[in-house]
Write an enzyme that holds these catalytic residues in place. Structure first.
Site, mmCIF file in Angstrom:
data_model
loop_
_atom_site.group_PDB
_atom_site.id
_atom_site.type_symbol
_atom_site.label_atom_id
_atom_site.label_comp_id
_atom_site.label_asym_id
_atom_site.label_seq_id
_atom_site.Cartn_x
_atom_site.Cartn_y
_atom_site.Cartn_z
ATOM 1 N N ASN A 162 7.866 -0.990 8.114
ATOM 2 C CA ASN A 162 8.211 -2.028 9.078
ATOM 3 C C ASN A 162 9.160 -3.081 8.498
ATOM 4 O OD1 ASN A 162 7.241 -5.005 9.996
ATOM 5 N ND2 ASN A 162 7.425 -3.624 11.743
ATOM 6 N N LYS A 220 -7.134 -12.079 4.758
ATOM 7 C CA LYS A 220 -6.542 -10.739 4.633
ATOM 8 C C LYS A 220 -7.669 -9.728 4.634
ATOM 9 C CE LYS A 220 -2.431 -8.886 4.040
ATOM 10 N NZ LYS A 220 -1.107 -9.431 4.425
ATOM 11 N N ASP A 229 -0.303 -4.734 8.187
ATOM 12 C CA ASP A 229 0.284 -4.805 6.844
ATOM 13 C C ASP A 229 0.559 -3.343 6.483
ATOM 14 O OD1 ASP A 229 0.653 -6.929 4.496
ATOM 15 O OD2 ASP A 229 -0.130 -5.139 3.542
HETATM 16 P P1 NDP Z 1 4.534 -0.097 5.930
HETATM 17 O O1 NDP Z 1 3.247 0.608 5.790
HETATM 18 O O2 NDP Z 1 5.239 -0.108 7.222
HETATM 19 O O3 NDP Z 1 5.563 0.456 4.839
HETATM 20 C C1 NDP Z 1 5.261 0.412 3.481
HETATM 21 C C2 NDP Z 1 6.412 1.026 2.721
HETATM 22 O O4 NDP Z 1 6.255 0.741 1.327
HETATM 23 C C3 NDP Z 1 6.474 2.533 2.826
HETATM 24 O O5 NDP Z 1 7.792 2.954 2.706
HETATM 25 C C4 NDP Z 1 5.629 2.977 1.637
HETATM 26 O O6 NDP Z 1 5.910 4.278 1.174
HETATM 27 C C5 NDP Z 1 6.051 1.959 0.602
HETATM 28 N N1 NDP Z 1 4.970 1.788 -0.360
HETATM 29 C C6 NDP Z 1 3.723 1.351 -0.117
HETATM 30 N N2 NDP Z 1 2.983 1.383 -1.223
HETATM 31 C C7 NDP Z 1 3.781 1.859 -2.172
HETATM 32 C C8 NDP Z 1 3.603 2.124 -3.530
HETATM 33 N N3 NDP Z 1 2.399 1.897 -4.147
HETATM 34 N N4 NDP Z 1 4.647 2.593 -4.228
HETATM 35 C C9 NDP Z 1 5.847 2.807 -3.621
HETATM 36 N N5 NDP Z 1 6.080 2.589 -2.315
HETATM 37 C C10 NDP Z 1 5.069 2.119 -1.615
HETATM 38 O O7 NDP Z 1 4.253 -1.586 5.415
HETATM 39 P P2 NDP Z 1 5.089 -2.912 5.698
HETATM 40 O O8 NDP Z 1 6.531 -2.610 5.779
HETATM 41 O O9 NDP Z 1 4.421 -3.629 6.799
HETATM 42 O O10 NDP Z 1 4.770 -3.749 4.362
HETATM 43 C C11 NDP Z 1 5.617 -3.712 3.225
HETATM 44 C C12 NDP Z 1 5.361 -4.935 2.357
HETATM 45 O O11 NDP Z 1 5.654 -6.118 3.107
HETATM 46 C C13 NDP Z 1 3.912 -5.114 1.876
HETATM 47 O O12 NDP Z 1 3.943 -5.723 0.595
HETATM 48 C C14 NDP Z 1 3.331 -6.094 2.882
HETATM 49 O O13 NDP Z 1 2.243 -6.806 2.346
HETATM 50 C C15 NDP Z 1 4.531 -6.997 3.100
HETATM 51 N N6 NDP Z 1 4.535 -7.777 4.327
HETATM 52 C C16 NDP Z 1 4.394 -7.191 5.553
HETATM 53 C C17 NDP Z 1 4.443 -7.947 6.702
HETATM 54 C C18 NDP Z 1 4.371 -7.339 8.055
HETATM 55 O O14 NDP Z 1 4.502 -8.091 9.023
HETATM 56 N N7 NDP Z 1 4.189 -6.047 8.199
HETATM 57 C C19 NDP Z 1 4.592 -9.407 6.631
HETATM 58 C C20 NDP Z 1 4.816 -9.928 5.317
HETATM 59 C C21 NDP Z 1 4.770 -9.127 4.213
HETATM 60 P P3 NDP Z 1 4.756 5.434 1.250
HETATM 61 O O15 NDP Z 1 4.694 5.839 2.697
HETATM 62 O O16 NDP Z 1 5.240 6.519 0.352
HETATM 63 O O17 NDP Z 1 3.465 4.824 0.778
HETATM 64 O O1 2IT Z 2 1.627 -10.493 4.670
HETATM 65 C C1 2IT Z 2 1.758 -10.920 5.843
HETATM 66 O O2 2IT Z 2 2.161 -12.058 6.071
HETATM 67 C C2 2IT Z 2 1.451 -10.005 6.944
HETATM 68 N N1 2IT Z 2 1.122 -8.846 6.704
HETATM 69 C C3 2IT Z 2 1.514 -10.486 8.357
HETATM 70 C C4 2IT Z 2 0.246 -11.188 8.738
HETATM 71 C C5 2IT Z 2 0.122 -11.587 10.195
HETATM 72 O O3 2IT Z 2 -0.942 -12.117 10.517
HETATM 73 O O4 2IT Z 2 1.044 -11.384 10.985
#
Ligand code: NDP
Ligand code: 2IT
Length: 446
Positions: free
Chosen positions: A241, A126, A166
């Site tokens: 996302n 990561k 992420d």
């Molecule tokens: P994005 O950046 O697309 O979206 C993040 C969202 O979460 C936004 O709405 C953001 O709001 C909110 N957020 C982030 N930090 C905080 C905080 N401290 N307090 C409140 N809201 C918060 O990220 P993703 O959707 O990609 O990721 C979301 C979660 O999913 C993370 O935990 C990530 O590790 C996990 N994840 C993502 C994967 C992926 O493929 N993208 C895969 C597996 C897990 P704001 O804009 O106000 O910060």
């Molecule tokens: O937390 C996760 O699994 C991710 N942000 C996706 C990692 C990846 O390599 O697609």
């Protein structure tokens, strides 16, 4: 936690001071490994736990860039290459102001077991930066991404380490980083990053995969109790996302998704989230959920601050960030009749919240199992890149569905085998761990 595990855990705390999230992630895994260590004395003899908890490599670097006013800005970049016993390091990059080594290590540690559960040949890693993309112009984002990649490029490669997105890193950022990697190396190594655009090596379904996979996993989990999404109220946090595509698939399965959120507050929309509007506001305009509520009309209300978990729902899918569901949120969810909680985010539930769900006997899926669809589809993107091929949406989505079903069944069978039927935390940790532990031993002391 058993005494022998406590001893190792205490050493890990002492070696890694001040990294609260990393400690939390390690503890959650160690709490479930007692029976595995008892059955497998070779793991103790070979110090497998100590080895898995020490990253193979940790890279920390300066990221200098210039903002639109010409001022010099300095951020810190990280890449933790945690474990490559099963394949090249694989895991996302997070750009968020809260990022420090402890966050990257917790995410990298989780990623080892998550990637193992996918059944694909990928190790765990990561990275990211304490860069805050909020309010930054497109030019600033590009200059930051280029500077970040200028250093990162020397450490990654299609057979070495394959980053992806992420929090704060999506298609736009991957594009800028891929371009810079290509320029520096003069190689079209499509497989060096995943989450690429569809015309230059990206995979169909990768954008949707984490949210879709989460809902596929949850549906299968609900079915073990004769339940499903149809007609149920679903609460989802976040609006990025993962949240957007979890909403899309939950709606496709007939669920009524009534919430979304960001760090400023949450929206409750009693008519159901209008996904076209949410995508327009978030993906195209890069706006806030308060803008969604303003444009949506009378069915939607924006609640500044506050906890989205106050909204009564039968299924809760936390898709924002770590520790966003606290024990008091869990108590409220349970009081309001929640039947299942499945993590889209990484470690969104605090230990107190997990204990409350477990005591109440509701369905609870840990992120390393339920959100593995994103990295799994990244693995499929690597396969397509390696064979210079691209697959159809249907074919790729079917593969994702198979992988999520497999992860679900592996977790559930492993939990039952260890006498904890229905405990997905136990099942995910044990099944994920054993595969890595066996590979670590087989490959000798390295
Ligand atoms: P994005 O950046 O697309 O979206 C993040 C969202 O979460 C936004 O709405 C953001 O709001 C909110 N957020 C982030 N930090 C905080 C905080 N401290 N307090 C409140 N809201 C918060 O990220 P993703 O959707 O990609 O990721 C979301 C979660 O999913 C993370 O935990 C990530 O590790 C996990 N994840 C993502 C994967 C992926 O493929 N993208 C895969 C597996 C897990 P704001 O804009 O106000 O910060
Ligand atoms: O937390 C996760 O699994 C991710 N942000 C996706 C990692 C990846 O390599 O697609």
């Amino acid at each position: 936690m058993e005494a022998n595990l406590t001893m190792v855990y205490d050493q890990i705390i002492a070696r890694n001071p001040g990294e609260a999230e990393f400690h939390q992630a390690v503890r959650e895994v160690f709490d479930t490994l007692g029976p595995v260590m008892a059955r497998n004395p070779q793991y103790t003899e070979a110090a497998v736990l100590e080895r898995i908890c020490e990253p193979e490599r940790q890279i920390i670097f300066r990221v200098p860039w210039q903002d639109d006013q010409g001022r010099v800005q300095i951020n810190r970049g990280f890449r933790v290459e945690f474990n490559s016993a099963l394949g090249p390091y694989k895991g996302g990059l997070r750009f968020h102001r809260s990022v420090y080594l402890g966050i990257i290590k917790f995410l990298g540690f989780e990623q080892i077991f998550k990637n193992s559960l996918t059944g694909l040949p990928i190790g765990g890693g990561k990275g990211g930066s304490d860069f805050d993309p909020h309010g930054r112009s497109d030019g600033e984002i590009m200059r930051f991404c280029q500077s970040f990649m200028t250093e990162l490029a020397r450490h990654i490669g299609p057979n070495t380490d394959v980053p992806a997105g992420d929090i704060g890193v999506g298609g736009r950022e991957i594009g800028y980083m891929f371009g810079q990697y290509r320029r520096i190396t003069n190689r079209y190594d499509a497989g060096v990053l995943t989450g690429k655009g569809l015309t230059w090596g990206g995979s169909l379904v990768r954008t949707e995969a984490t949210g879709y996979g989460l809902v596929m996993f949850t549906q299968r989990m609900l079915q073990t109790r004769g339940l499903d999404f149809a007609g149920r109220r679903i609460a989802i946090s976040g609006s990025g996302n993962v949240a957007i595509y979890a909403t899309e698939k939950a709606q496709e399965f007939g669920g009524e998704v009534i919430t979304c959120s960001d760090s400023a507050g949450y929206v409750v929309d009693e008519a159901g989230i209008d996904l076209d509007l949410l995508k327009q506001v978030k993906e195209i305009e890069r706006g806030r959920v308060s803008d969604y509520a303003m444009r949506r009309g009378s069915s939607a209300k924006f609640v500044p601050g506050g906890s989205v978990w106050d909204v009564p729902a039968e299924v809760a899918l936390p898709c924002a960030t770590q520790n966003e569901v606290r024990e008091d949120d869990a108590v409220t969810l349970l009081k309001n009749g929640v039947k299942a909680v499945a993590e889209g985010a990484n470690m969104p539930c605090t230990p107190g919240a997990i204990a409350a769900f477990s005591k109440a006997g509701i369905l609870y899926a840990p992120g390393k199992a339920s959100n593995a669809g994103g990295v799994a589809t990244s693995g499929l993107e690597m396969q397509q890149n390696a064979s210079r091929d691209s697959w159809s949406f249907e074919y790729t989505e079917d593969k994702l569905a198979d992988i999520m079903a497999n992860i679900h069944d592996t977790c559930s069978e492993t939990a039952a085998e260890y006498g904890h039927a229905g405990d997905y935390v136990m099942g995910a940790n044990i099944a994920g761990f054993i595969k890595v532990a066996d590979a670590v031993i087989a490959q000798g002391l390295i």
